[in-house]
Design a protein around this motif. Sequence first.
Motif, PDB file in Angstrom:
ATOM      1  N   GLY A 130      -1.794   5.245   2.501  1.00  0.00           N
ATOM      2  CA  GLY A 130      -0.721   4.055   2.283  1.00  0.00           C
ATOM      3  C   GLY A 130       0.172   3.859   3.496  1.00  0.00           C
ATOM      4  N   ARG A 131       0.379   4.921   4.284  1.00  0.00           N
ATOM      5  CA  ARG A 131       1.291   4.714   5.691  1.00  0.00           C
ATOM      6  C   ARG A 131       0.092   3.946   6.575  1.00  0.00           C
ATOM      7  NH1 ARG A 131       3.412  10.485   5.060  1.00  0.00           N
ATOM      8  NH2 ARG A 131       5.282   9.825   3.802  1.00  0.00           N
ATOM      9  N   PHE A 132      -0.808   4.424   6.744  1.00  0.00           N
ATOM     10  CA  PHE A 132      -2.057   3.742   7.305  1.00  0.00           C
ATOM     11  C   PHE A 132      -2.448   2.225   7.244  1.00  0.00           C
ATOM     12  CE2 PHE A 132      -6.304   2.457   8.585  1.00  0.00           C
ATOM     13  CZ  PHE A 132      -6.369   2.509   9.875  1.00  0.00           C
ATOM     14  N   CYS A 133      -2.281   2.021   6.100  1.00  0.00           N
ATOM     15  CA  CYS A 133      -2.619   0.691   5.430  1.00  0.00           C
ATOM     16  C   CYS A 133      -1.319  -0.344   5.922  1.00  0.00           C
ATOM     17  CB  CYS A 133      -3.019   0.445   4.172  1.00  0.00           C
ATOM     18  SG  CYS A 133      -4.622   0.992   3.709  1.00  0.00           S
ATOM     19  N   THR A 134      -0.263   0.150   5.572  1.00  0.00           N
ATOM     20  CA  THR A 134       1.169  -0.389   5.718  1.00  0.00           C
ATOM     21  C   THR A 134       1.238  -0.476   7.546  1.00  0.00           C
ATOM     22  OG1 THR A 134       2.154   0.400   4.037  1.00  0.00           O
ATOM     23  CG2 THR A 134       3.523  -0.293   5.869  1.00  0.00           C
ATOM     24  N   GLY A 135       1.068   0.559   8.125  1.00  0.00           N
ATOM     25  CA  GLY A 135       1.037   0.157   9.647  1.00  0.00           C
ATOM     26  C   GLY A 135       0.005  -0.772  10.358  1.00  0.00           C
ATOM     27  N   PHE A 136      -1.253  -0.771   9.570  1.00  0.00           N
ATOM     28  CA  PHE A 136      -1.995  -1.959   9.996  1.00  0.00           C
ATOM     29  C   PHE A 136      -1.761  -3.209   9.686  1.00  0.00           C
ATOM     30  CE2 PHE A 136      -5.661  -4.628   8.763  1.00  0.00           C
ATOM     31  CZ  PHE A 136      -6.419  -4.667   9.705  1.00  0.00           C
ATOM     32  N   LEU A 137      -1.160  -3.742   8.277  1.00  0.00           N
ATOM     33  CA  LEU A 137      -0.576  -4.912   8.204  1.00  0.00           C
ATOM     34  C   LEU A 137       0.514  -5.252   8.972  1.00  0.00           C
ATOM     35  CD1 LEU A 137      -0.757  -4.624   4.182  1.00  0.00           C
ATOM     36  CD2 LEU A 137      -2.085  -6.291   5.613  1.00  0.00           C
ATOM     37  N   VAL A 138       1.521  -4.334   9.482  1.00  0.00           N
ATOM     38  CA  VAL A 138       2.539  -4.707  10.293  1.00  0.00           C
ATOM     39  C   VAL A 138       2.131  -5.051  11.494  1.00  0.00           C
ATOM     40  CG1 VAL A 138       4.590  -3.368  11.345  1.00  0.00           C
ATOM     41  CG2 VAL A 138       4.357  -3.101   9.030  1.00  0.00           C
ATOM     42  N   ASP A 180       4.416  17.475  -6.431  1.00  0.00           N
ATOM     43  CA  ASP A 180       4.564  18.896  -6.777  1.00  0.00           C
ATOM     44  C   ASP A 180       5.441  19.558  -5.523  1.00  0.00           C
ATOM     45  OD1 ASP A 180       4.558  21.161  -8.201  1.00  0.00           O
ATOM     46  OD2 ASP A 180       2.206  21.541  -7.716  1.00  0.00           O
ATOM     47  N   ASP A 181       6.422  20.103  -5.941  1.00  0.00           N
ATOM     48  CA  ASP A 181       7.050  20.914  -4.885  1.00  0.00           C
ATOM     49  C   ASP A 181       6.576  22.102  -4.463  1.00  0.00           C
ATOM     50  OD1 ASP A 181       9.134  18.850  -4.860  1.00  0.00           O
ATOM     51  OD2 ASP A 181      10.662  19.858  -6.429  1.00  0.00           O
ATOM     52  N   PHE A 182       5.834  22.842  -5.445  1.00  0.00           N
ATOM     53  CA  PHE A 182       5.034  24.001  -5.066  1.00  0.00           C
ATOM     54  C   PHE A 182       3.860  24.069  -4.275  1.00  0.00           C
ATOM     55  CE2 PHE A 182       7.301  24.367  -9.142  1.00  0.00           C
ATOM     56  CZ  PHE A 182       8.495  25.378  -8.728  1.00  0.00           C
ATOM     57  N   VAL A 183       3.360  22.946  -4.196  1.00  0.00           N
ATOM     58  CA  VAL A 183       2.172  22.863  -3.125  1.00  0.00           C
ATOM     59  C   VAL A 183       2.517  21.945  -2.166  1.00  0.00           C
ATOM     60  CG1 VAL A 183      -0.300  22.361  -3.164  1.00  0.00           C
ATOM     61  CG2 VAL A 183       0.817  23.312  -5.227  1.00  0.00           C
ATOM     62  N   GLU A 184       2.376  22.280  -1.024  1.00  0.00           N
ATOM     63  CA  GLU A 184       2.798  21.191   0.068  1.00  0.00           C
ATOM     64  C   GLU A 184       1.810  20.062   0.522  1.00  0.00           C
ATOM     65  OE1 GLU A 184       3.717  23.180   3.836  1.00  0.00           O
ATOM     66  OE2 GLU A 184       4.991  24.607   2.878  1.00  0.00           O
ATOM     67  N   SER A 185       0.517  20.357   0.081  1.00  0.00           N
ATOM     68  CA  SER A 185      -0.304  19.269   0.611  1.00  0.00           C
ATOM     69  C   SER A 185      -0.787  18.507  -0.797  1.00  0.00           C
ATOM     70  CB  SER A 185      -1.632  20.234   1.039  1.00  0.00           C
ATOM     71  OG  SER A 185      -2.416  20.718  -0.063  1.00  0.00           O
ATOM     72  N   SER A 186      -0.377  18.625  -1.567  1.00  0.00           N
ATOM     73  CA  SER A 186      -0.657  17.769  -3.102  1.00  0.00           C
ATOM     74  C   SER A 186      -0.379  16.072  -2.670  1.00  0.00           C
ATOM     75  CB  SER A 186       0.146  18.207  -4.030  1.00  0.00           C
ATOM     76  OG  SER A 186       1.538  17.941  -3.835  1.00  0.00           O
ATOM     77  N   GLY A 187      -1.499  15.492  -2.684  1.00  0.00           N
ATOM     78  CA  GLY A 187      -1.263  14.190  -2.572  1.00  0.00           C
ATOM     79  C   GLY A 187      -0.864  13.532  -0.903  1.00  0.00           C
ATOM     80  N   ALA A 188      -0.805  14.457  -0.241  1.00  0.00           N
ATOM     81  CA  ALA A 188      -0.542  14.103   1.506  1.00  0.00           C
ATOM     82  C   ALA A 188      -1.669  13.200   1.972  1.00  0.00           C
ATOM     83  CB  ALA A 188      -0.598  15.393   2.488  1.00  0.00           C
ATOM     84  N   ALA A 189      -3.032  13.148   1.547  1.00  0.00           N
ATOM     85  CA  ALA A 189      -3.903  12.271   1.989  1.00  0.00           C
ATOM     86  C   ALA A 189      -3.575  10.918   1.564  1.00  0.00           C
ATOM     87  CB  ALA A 189      -5.361  12.763   1.769  1.00  0.00           C
ATOM     88  N   VAL A 190      -3.248  10.621   0.307  1.00  0.00           N
ATOM     89  CA  VAL A 190      -2.880   9.624  -0.238  1.00  0.00           C
ATOM     90  C   VAL A 190      -1.589   8.856   0.241  1.00  0.00           C
ATOM     91  CG1 VAL A 190      -2.275   8.354  -2.336  1.00  0.00           C
ATOM     92  CG2 VAL A 190      -3.784  10.296  -2.440  1.00  0.00           C
ATOM     93  N   LEU A 191      -0.759   9.615   0.732  1.00  0.00           N
ATOM     94  CA  LEU A 191       0.644   9.056   1.372  1.00  0.00           C
ATOM     95  C   LEU A 191      -0.142   8.711   2.898  1.00  0.00           C
ATOM     96  CD1 LEU A 191       3.039  11.697   0.245  1.00  0.00           C
ATOM     97  CD2 LEU A 191       2.819   9.111  -0.639  1.00  0.00           C
ATOM     98  N   ASP A 192      -0.879   9.485   3.325  1.00  0.00           N
ATOM     99  CA  ASP A 192      -1.054   8.971   4.651  1.00  0.00           C
ATOM    100  C   ASP A 192      -2.029   7.830   4.606  1.00  0.00           C
ATOM    101  OD1 ASP A 192       0.100  11.229   5.901  1.00  0.00           O
ATOM    102  OD2 ASP A 192      -1.510  12.445   6.089  1.00  0.00           O
ATOM    103  N   PRO A 221       0.726  -1.308  -0.064  1.00  0.00           N
ATOM    104  CA  PRO A 221       0.009   0.035  -0.267  1.00  0.00           C
ATOM    105  C   PRO A 221       0.994   1.196   0.034  1.00  0.00           C
ATOM    106  CG  PRO A 221      -0.824  -1.570   1.713  1.00  0.00           C
ATOM    107  CD  PRO A 221       0.266  -2.123   1.009  1.00  0.00           C
ATOM    108  N   ASN A 222       1.755   1.207   0.712  1.00  0.00           N
ATOM    109  CA  ASN A 222       2.629   2.430   0.791  1.00  0.00           C
ATOM    110  C   ASN A 222       3.486   2.509  -0.541  1.00  0.00           C
ATOM    111  OD1 ASN A 222       4.034   4.381   2.019  1.00  0.00           O
ATOM    112  ND2 ASN A 222       5.499   3.305   3.299  1.00  0.00           N
ATOM    113  N   TRP A 223       3.785   1.689  -1.325  1.00  0.00           N
ATOM    114  CA  TRP A 223       4.256   1.780  -2.631  1.00  0.00           C
ATOM    115  C   TRP A 223       3.153   2.558  -3.614  1.00  0.00           C
ATOM    116  CZ3 TRP A 223       3.316  -1.374  -7.128  1.00  0.00           C
ATOM    117  CH2 TRP A 223       4.374  -1.160  -7.988  1.00  0.00           C
ATOM    118  N   ILE A 224       2.157   1.706  -3.491  1.00  0.00           N
ATOM    119  CA  ILE A 224       1.125   2.287  -4.565  1.00  0.00           C
ATOM    120  C   ILE A 224       0.648   3.653  -4.155  1.00  0.00           C
ATOM    121  CG2 ILE A 224      -1.450   1.572  -5.394  1.00  0.00           C
ATOM    122  CD1 ILE A 224      -0.891  -1.221  -4.709  1.00  0.00           C
ATOM    123  N   CYS A 225       0.478   3.914  -2.934  1.00  0.00           N
ATOM    124  CA  CYS A 225       0.053   5.371  -2.718  1.00  0.00           C
ATOM    125  C   CYS A 225       1.406   6.491  -2.891  1.00  0.00           C
ATOM    126  CB  CYS A 225      -0.189   5.356  -1.231  1.00  0.00           C
ATOM    127  SG  CYS A 225      -1.927   4.578  -0.953  1.00  0.00           S
TER     128      CYS A 225
END
Length: 129
Positions: A73-81, A59-71, A48-52
């Motif tokens: 992926g990290r949540f699903c990875t943490g759940f599996l661990v 995008d370097d100019f917008v800080e919140s671009s894709g932050a929810a998707v990354l979060d 999930p972390n790799w896919i997300c």
Amino acid sequence: MPQAGLKTIIALSFVLAVGFLLVILSCALWKAYYPLLVVATYVLAPVPNWICSHCANPDDFVESSGAAVLDLGRFCTGFLVVMGLALPVILAHSQIIEVPAMIMSVIGGLLIYGTIISFAMFFQEEQEF
């Protein structure tokens, strides 16, 4: 980032083999093959972390671009661990597997997941702008 040499590959492969050996022995010695589910959770944990990370907009100019998707992926990875750690404990608590099998399975699973993370860290490509 650290560079991966031949010694690093050999050491990580040895640790991965020891992790698989512990999980397989935890199944074979007590003739209960439920701890093999731990291997599946640890192998699927980075997915999930790799896919997300590939779905997020880098995008370097917008800080919140894709932050929810990354979060996500990290949540699903943490759940599996956590599921990989908790599954042998739950199986031992319900007396489906023995306590020494639980200990061997948890240690083997941690070695497997740690090796997967180490391989990803050593062989990650650096991005240039």
